[in-house]
Design a protein around this motif. Structure first.
Motif: not given
Length: 100
Positions: A51-70
């Motif tokens: 939740y804290h790593s994703k952007g408003f309209f985008s999901c960068d590499a950090n967000c993608q890693n967090a998504k895989r972890e989720l």
């Protein structure tokens, strides 16, 4: 556990013997609550991190890693829940198998 047996006795007229109650309780005591709680904690942390790593309209590499972890944490938790549900179903089915 006692509520389920209580309902069997009064709702269906099914007699619950002491042996059946002991066998049911024994099966339920084999459920690993510690693993399920650990998986739940990991899932909640992964949700927060994503939740804290994703952007408003985008999901960068950090967000993608967090998504895989989720996704991995959710799979792990769901596996623990299924194992618990299977153990409860087995415990409930055992008294019916003894009477047939």
């Amino acid at each position: 556990s006692f509520r389920c047996l209580f309902l069997l006795l009064f709702a269906t007229g099914f007699k619950v013997t002491d042996d059946m109650r002991v066998a049911y309780d024994s099966k339920l005591n084999q459920i690993d609550d510690t693993s399920k709680q650990a998986a739940w904690t990991k899932l909640r942390r992964a949700e927060e991190r994503h939740y804290h790593s994703k952007g408003f309209f985008s999901c960068d590499a950090n967000c993608q890693n967090a998504k895989r972890e989720l996704d991995a944490a959710r799979y792990s938790y769901d596996t623990q829940v299924r194992a618990e549900n299977d153990a409860v179903s087995d415990a409930k089915a055992e008294p019916a198998e003894r009477t047939s």
